[in-house]
Design a protein around this motif. Structure first.
Motif, PDB file in Angstrom:
ATOM      1  N   ILE A  51     137.277  38.187  31.647  1.00 17.70           N
ATOM      2  CA  ILE A  51     136.074  37.533  32.459  1.00 17.70           C
ATOM      3  C   ILE A  51     135.474  36.516  31.519  1.00 17.70           C
ATOM      4  O   ILE A  51     135.221  37.387  30.532  1.00 17.70           O
ATOM      5  CB  ILE A  51     135.527  39.193  32.330  1.00 17.70           C
ATOM      6  CG1 ILE A  51     135.815  39.838  33.592  1.00 17.70           C
ATOM      7  CG2 ILE A  51     133.783  38.241  33.304  1.00 17.70           C
ATOM      8  CD1 ILE A  51     135.164  41.490  34.084  1.00 17.70           C
ATOM      9  N   TYR A  52     135.257  35.906  31.704  1.00 19.37           N
ATOM     10  CA  TYR A  52     134.511  34.593  31.007  1.00 19.37           C
ATOM     11  C   TYR A  52     133.039  34.947  31.327  1.00 19.37           C
ATOM     12  O   TYR A  52     132.050  35.092  32.494  1.00 19.37           O
ATOM     13  CB  TYR A  52     134.472  33.286  31.125  1.00 19.37           C
ATOM     14  CG  TYR A  52     133.998  32.377  30.825  1.00 19.37           C
ATOM     15  CD1 TYR A  52     134.566  31.625  29.322  1.00 19.37           C
ATOM     16  CD2 TYR A  52     132.447  32.154  31.311  1.00 19.37           C
ATOM     17  CE1 TYR A  52     133.275  30.655  29.191  1.00 19.37           C
ATOM     18  CE2 TYR A  52     131.837  31.089  30.551  1.00 19.37           C
ATOM     19  CZ  TYR A  52     131.697  30.563  29.719  1.00 19.37           C
ATOM     20  OH  TYR A  52     131.296  29.743  28.719  1.00 19.37           O
ATOM     21  N   ILE A  53     132.339  34.833  30.737  1.00 21.07           N
ATOM     22  CA  ILE A  53     130.910  35.502  30.699  1.00 21.07           C
ATOM     23  C   ILE A  53     129.595  34.666  30.831  1.00 21.07           C
ATOM     24  O   ILE A  53     130.025  34.012  29.546  1.00 21.07           O
ATOM     25  CB  ILE A  53     130.120  36.837  29.535  1.00 21.07           C
ATOM     26  CG1 ILE A  53     131.004  38.383  29.344  1.00 21.07           C
ATOM     27  CG2 ILE A  53     128.442  36.736  29.565  1.00 21.07           C
ATOM     28  CD1 ILE A  53     131.053  38.397  30.765  1.00 21.07           C
ATOM     29  N   CYS A  54     129.096  34.273  31.542  1.00 22.04           N
ATOM     30  CA  CYS A  54     128.137  32.860  31.912  1.00 22.04           C
ATOM     31  C   CYS A  54     126.924  33.177  31.266  1.00 22.04           C
ATOM     32  O   CYS A  54     126.065  32.178  31.179  1.00 22.04           O
ATOM     33  CB  CYS A  54     128.544  32.351  33.594  1.00 22.04           C
ATOM     34  SG  CYS A  54     129.864  32.253  34.299  1.00 22.04           S
ATOM     35  N   GLU A  55     126.084  34.742  31.600  1.00 25.85           N
ATOM     36  CA  GLU A  55     125.130  35.103  31.034  1.00 25.85           C
ATOM     37  C   GLU A  55     125.015  36.492  30.566  1.00 25.85           C
ATOM     38  O   GLU A  55     125.823  36.865  31.278  1.00 25.85           O
ATOM     39  CB  GLU A  55     124.063  34.521  32.087  1.00 25.85           C
ATOM     40  CG  GLU A  55     122.305  34.568  32.033  1.00 25.85           C
ATOM     41  CD  GLU A  55     122.168  34.008  33.410  1.00 25.85           C
ATOM     42  OE1 GLU A  55     121.052  33.749  33.321  1.00 25.85           O
ATOM     43  OE2 GLU A  55     121.833  34.383  34.557  1.00 25.85           O
ATOM     44  N   HIS A  56     124.607  36.308  29.724  1.00 25.29           N
ATOM     45  CA  HIS A  56     123.878  37.217  29.063  1.00 25.29           C
ATOM     46  C   HIS A  56     122.035  37.719  28.675  1.00 25.29           C
ATOM     47  O   HIS A  56     122.242  37.644  27.713  1.00 25.29           O
ATOM     48  CB  HIS A  56     124.989  37.737  28.029  1.00 25.29           C
ATOM     49  CG  HIS A  56     125.046  39.166  27.691  1.00 25.29           C
ATOM     50  ND1 HIS A  56     124.996  39.658  25.959  1.00 25.29           N
ATOM     51  CD2 HIS A  56     124.456  40.221  28.434  1.00 25.29           C
ATOM     52  CE1 HIS A  56     125.102  41.294  26.035  1.00 25.29           C
ATOM     53  NE2 HIS A  56     124.892  41.847  27.780  1.00 25.29           N
ATOM     54  N   ASN A  57     122.013  38.659  29.021  1.00 23.68           N
ATOM     55  CA  ASN A  57     120.403  38.210  28.506  1.00 23.68           C
ATOM     56  C   ASN A  57     120.084  39.716  28.636  1.00 23.68           C
ATOM     57  O   ASN A  57     120.769  40.547  28.893  1.00 23.68           O
ATOM     58  CB  ASN A  57     119.436  37.998  29.648  1.00 23.68           C
ATOM     59  CG  ASN A  57     119.361  38.115  30.648  1.00 23.68           C
ATOM     60  OD1 ASN A  57     119.460  38.815  30.883  1.00 23.68           O
ATOM     61  ND2 ASN A  57     119.292  36.864  31.464  1.00 23.68           N
ATOM     62  N   ASN A  58     118.277  40.364  28.510  1.00 29.25           N
ATOM     63  CA  ASN A  58     118.355  41.605  28.231  1.00 29.25           C
ATOM     64  C   ASN A  58     117.934  42.511  29.898  1.00 29.25           C
ATOM     65  O   ASN A  58     117.607  43.277  30.256  1.00 29.25           O
ATOM     66  CB  ASN A  58     116.447  41.513  27.956  1.00 29.25           C
ATOM     67  CG  ASN A  58     116.638  41.343  25.868  1.00 29.25           C
ATOM     68  OD1 ASN A  58     117.504  41.793  25.969  1.00 29.25           O
ATOM     69  ND2 ASN A  58     114.946  40.741  25.783  1.00 29.25           N
ATOM     70  N   GLU A  59     118.104  41.099  30.897  1.00 31.16           N
ATOM     71  CA  GLU A  59     118.153  41.796  32.164  1.00 31.16           C
ATOM     72  C   GLU A  59     119.729  42.016  32.220  1.00 31.16           C
ATOM     73  O   GLU A  59     119.354  42.630  33.384  1.00 31.16           O
ATOM     74  CB  GLU A  59     117.922  40.963  33.172  1.00 31.16           C
ATOM     75  CG  GLU A  59     116.174  40.649  33.014  1.00 31.16           C
ATOM     76  CD  GLU A  59     114.606  41.264  33.424  1.00 31.16           C
ATOM     77  OE1 GLU A  59     115.617  42.069  33.891  1.00 31.16           O
ATOM     78  OE2 GLU A  59     114.036  41.416  31.866  1.00 31.16           O
ATOM     79  N   LYS A 109     121.165  45.433  33.317  1.00 34.54           N
ATOM     80  CA  LYS A 109     120.351  46.232  32.399  1.00 34.54           C
ATOM     81  C   LYS A 109     121.250  47.685  30.771  1.00 34.54           C
ATOM     82  O   LYS A 109     121.152  47.991  31.975  1.00 34.54           O
ATOM     83  CB  LYS A 109     119.158  46.051  32.237  1.00 34.54           C
ATOM     84  CG  LYS A 109     118.650  45.987  30.908  1.00 34.54           C
ATOM     85  CD  LYS A 109     116.500  46.808  31.137  1.00 34.54           C
ATOM     86  CE  LYS A 109     116.334  46.741  29.386  1.00 34.54           C
ATOM     87  NZ  LYS A 109     114.644  46.360  29.170  1.00 34.54           N
ATOM     88  N   GLY A 110     122.038  47.005  30.394  1.00 39.22           N
ATOM     89  CA  GLY A 110     122.189  47.550  29.032  1.00 39.22           C
ATOM     90  C   GLY A 110     123.731  48.649  30.280  1.00 39.22           C
ATOM     91  O   GLY A 110     124.636  49.447  28.798  1.00 39.22           O
ATOM     92  N   GLN A 111     124.073  47.492  31.204  1.00 33.56           N
ATOM     93  CA  GLN A 111     125.309  48.633  31.879  1.00 33.56           C
ATOM     94  C   GLN A 111     126.542  47.747  31.020  1.00 33.56           C
ATOM     95  O   GLN A 111     127.568  48.485  30.112  1.00 33.56           O
ATOM     96  CB  GLN A 111     125.194  48.471  33.167  1.00 33.56           C
ATOM     97  CG  GLN A 111     126.917  48.528  33.782  1.00 33.56           C
ATOM     98  CD  GLN A 111     126.778  48.517  35.273  1.00 33.56           C
ATOM     99  OE1 GLN A 111     126.297  48.040  35.622  1.00 33.56           O
ATOM    100  NE2 GLN A 111     127.673  48.830  35.688  1.00 33.56           N
TER     101      GLN A 111
END
Length: 193
Positions: A25-33, A141-143
């Protein structure tokens, strides 16, 4: 945990969860949400050309469609990007500004969810490299962090060669090898030391 945007998630052999088994899986977005990514090695039984004939021609108005551009047939597969919003298309592509709904991931890559990018595929205006996916993979979030702690995923910096050039059926093995691990040495058993 640092952001995993512009990284690959590589499913561990113990992952037996349907579409995620042996996935990259290419991660496009990862933040606190949370996080959002596209599976890059799970083709579906439709070509990009077939998707375009069903979608773009039916949905684009005359002002959006490219003018006087000869289209070439694109037999590359469409991918199942994940189990979320499977009726929605996403194009992960090399940077090409001007589309109405794009997220810039890094200097070289962006993801676009608007039809205007589809209209350029097969023409001189298309991005240099691209993957078309239906749906995406998402984590609250956190998953994702918990799944990594549970040894479900390996992570590495994304590699555009694997993303766009390596044959689909070799992407999982190539991504694992990039970490420096022999695929045959990965255990399907999960454990913590």
């Amino acid at each position: 945990m640092d952001s995993l945007q512009d990284h690959f998630l590589i499913a561990m052999p113990s992952m037996k969860d349907g579409i995620f088994e042996r996935s990259v899986i290419y991660i496009c977005e990862h933040n606190n949400e949370g996080a959002m990514g596209i599976i890059i090695n799970l083709p579906v039984n439709i070509s990009i050309d077939e998707l375009l004939s069903q979608t773009v021609e039916a949905d684009l108005d005359d002002e959006t469609a490219p003018k006087n551009d000869t289209k070439t047939v694109i037999n590359d597969p469409v991918f199942k990007g994940g189990p979320v919003s499977e009726d929605r298309g996403f194009v992960l592509h090399t940077a090409s500004p001007g589309f109405s709904s794009s997220l810039q991931i890094n200097d070289e890559l962006m993801i676009t969810s608007s039809l205007d990018v589809l209209a350029t595929l097969g023409t001189k205006k298309q991005p240099d490299n691209y993957i078309v996916a239906l749906g995406y993979s998402g984590w609250t979030k956190g998953q994702l962090e918990q799944e990594i702690a549970d040894n479900s995923w390996l992570t590495i910096n994304a590699d555009e060669n694997i993303l766009f050039k390596v044959p689909v059926h070799q992407r999982w093995e190539q991504a694992v090898q990039k970490i420096g691990i022999d695929v045959s040495q990965l255990s399907s058993e999960v454990g913590h030391s």
